[in-house]
Design a protein around this motif. Sequence first.
Motif, PDB file in Angstrom:
ATOM      1  N   HIS A 305     -74.264  67.331  26.967  1.00 30.01           N
ATOM      2  CA  HIS A 305     -75.649  67.438  26.499  1.00 30.01           C
ATOM      3  C   HIS A 305     -76.241  68.739  27.010  1.00 30.01           C
ATOM      4  N   GLY A 306     -77.203  69.253  26.273  1.00 28.01           N
ATOM      5  CA  GLY A 306     -77.918  70.437  26.731  1.00 28.01           C
ATOM      6  C   GLY A 306     -78.744  70.139  27.967  1.00 28.01           C
ATOM      7  N   HIS A 312     -81.567  66.110  29.605  1.00 35.29           N
ATOM      8  CA  HIS A 312     -80.865  65.898  28.340  1.00 35.29           C
ATOM      9  C   HIS A 312     -81.675  66.532  27.214  1.00 35.29           C
ATOM     10  N   GLU A 313     -81.092  67.502  26.517  1.00 30.69           N
ATOM     11  CA  GLU A 313     -81.724  68.138  25.372  1.00 30.69           C
ATOM     12  C   GLU A 313     -80.636  68.725  24.483  1.00 30.69           C
ATOM     13  N   GLU A 314     -81.017  69.353  23.396  1.00 33.74           N
ATOM     14  CA  GLU A 314     -80.046  69.989  22.505  1.00 33.74           C
ATOM     15  C   GLU A 314     -79.393  71.187  23.215  1.00 33.74           C
ATOM     16  N   MET A 329     -76.643  79.206  24.902  1.00 34.05           N
ATOM     17  CA  MET A 329     -76.732  77.743  24.978  1.00 34.05           C
ATOM     18  C   MET A 329     -76.195  77.273  26.329  1.00 34.05           C
ATOM     19  N   ALA A 330     -76.836  76.252  26.893  1.00 38.82           N
ATOM     20  CA  ALA A 330     -76.408  75.699  28.177  1.00 38.82           C
ATOM     21  C   ALA A 330     -76.253  74.197  28.027  1.00 38.82           C
ATOM     22  N   PHE A 331     -75.125  73.670  28.502  1.00 35.12           N
ATOM     23  CA  PHE A 331     -74.878  72.235  28.334  1.00 35.12           C
ATOM     24  C   PHE A 331     -73.831  71.756  29.330  1.00 35.12           C
TER      25      PHE A 331
END
Length: 373
Positions: A305-306, A312-314, A329-331
Motif C-alpha cells: 500500500h502507499g 495506507h493510501e494510493e 511513488m512510495a509504498f
Amino acid sequence: MSTPFPASVYAARLDRARALTADAGLDAIVVGPGPDLAYLVGVEGDTIERLTALVIPASGEPTVVVPRMELAKVRDTAVGSLGLAVSDWVDGEDPYALVTAAMGGSAARFGVADALPALHVVPLTVRLDVRPELATPVLRESRMIKDAAEVAELRRAGDAIDAVHRRVPGLLRAGRTEREVAAEIAAALVEEGHRTVEFVIVASGPNGADPHHEVSDRVIQDGDVVVVDIGGAVPSGYNSDSTRTYAVGTPDPEVARRIAVLVRAQQAAVDAVRPGVTAEQVDAAARDVLASEGLADAFLHRTGHGIGVTTHEEPYIAPGNALPLREGMAFSIEPGIYFPGEWGSRIEDIVVVTADGCTNLNTTPHELTTAGS
C-alpha cells in the motif's frame, strides 16, 4: 509557522490540485480536515460539527472557510504564510454560503474530499443544488507522487523505525506477554523519533496467523515465531511502517525454510519495482515465488500500500491494479504467509520508485532473526 515544509512546497501542491481540478472537469473541490488538508496547507485535526474547509476553484484562488474560534490556529500554517483568502464565521451564520461564494456563487460540478462527512456534504449539496462528486481522483493524483521534501521525511521515518526494530530482539523472550513487549516497543517508537504511535502488532505463535492481530495477554513461548509490525508518524506527519519476523529460541527447520522462501518473495517484488511496471506485476513477482514453493494459499492479502501523511493510501500493490508505477511513488512491499492455529510471517519494507528502480527505506535484516529465549 508550524508547518513542516516551506511555503513554496504548499504553493506548488495547491497549484497542482487546481490544475487537476480543471483537468477533471470540476468547477471546484472542497477539502475538510484530514490528511488531504494537512497535505495541501499543513492544517491538522479532525472534522467537527463546525465546518472548516479549503475551497479550490478550477480558476481563481483558494479560500479557507473556518470558524472564527479556529482562526488563529489555521493562520499559523501555510494558510497564513501563503496569504490565502480566509472567510471566517461564527455560530448562527451559514458557512455553506461562504463555500458557495468561494466557488463564485455556483458550480455545475464540484468535488468533495472523501474525509468530508455527510454532516457537511448534505447542506452544501442543498445550497448548491448540485450532486457532488468525489474529489478522490484529484487528491489521489496530487498525493501519490512524492516530492523531494516528502521523500526526505519518509526516509527519516524509515530510519526511526529501523532503530526500533534493532531493539526488538532484546525485548522478545519466553515468559513475557505480547502486551508487555508491545508497551516497550511503543515507548521505543517515541524515543527513536516518532511523534505518534500509530500501531504496534506483536503476534506470537498461532496469533501470527492473523495478519491484523494486535496484542494479547498470550505468554510468548520458547520456539515461537513472532511477527512484529510497527509504525508511527514523525513530527512532519509522515509515516513509518515496517514488519519483521523473529524467532524466540530455535525455530522448527520447516518453519525456517518457509520463512526463507518468503524473504525471497519479498525481494523479488522489490526487484520488480521500476517506472512503467504495473502495481499488479509487482504483486505477482512476490506471489509467483510463493506459488513455486506451494505457498500460494498461505498469502492472504495484497503485497503493499502507499504511504505518506497516512499509513495506507494510493497506490495499492494488488492483483488487478494495472496502474503503471511512476517515479516518486512510495509504498510498502509486504508479502506474508499464514498458517491458522500454527504461526505466520510477514516481511515489509517501504520503497520509493526512482528513475530506474527503487530505493529501499528500510535496511534491517529480512531473514528470520533470533531473539532471546
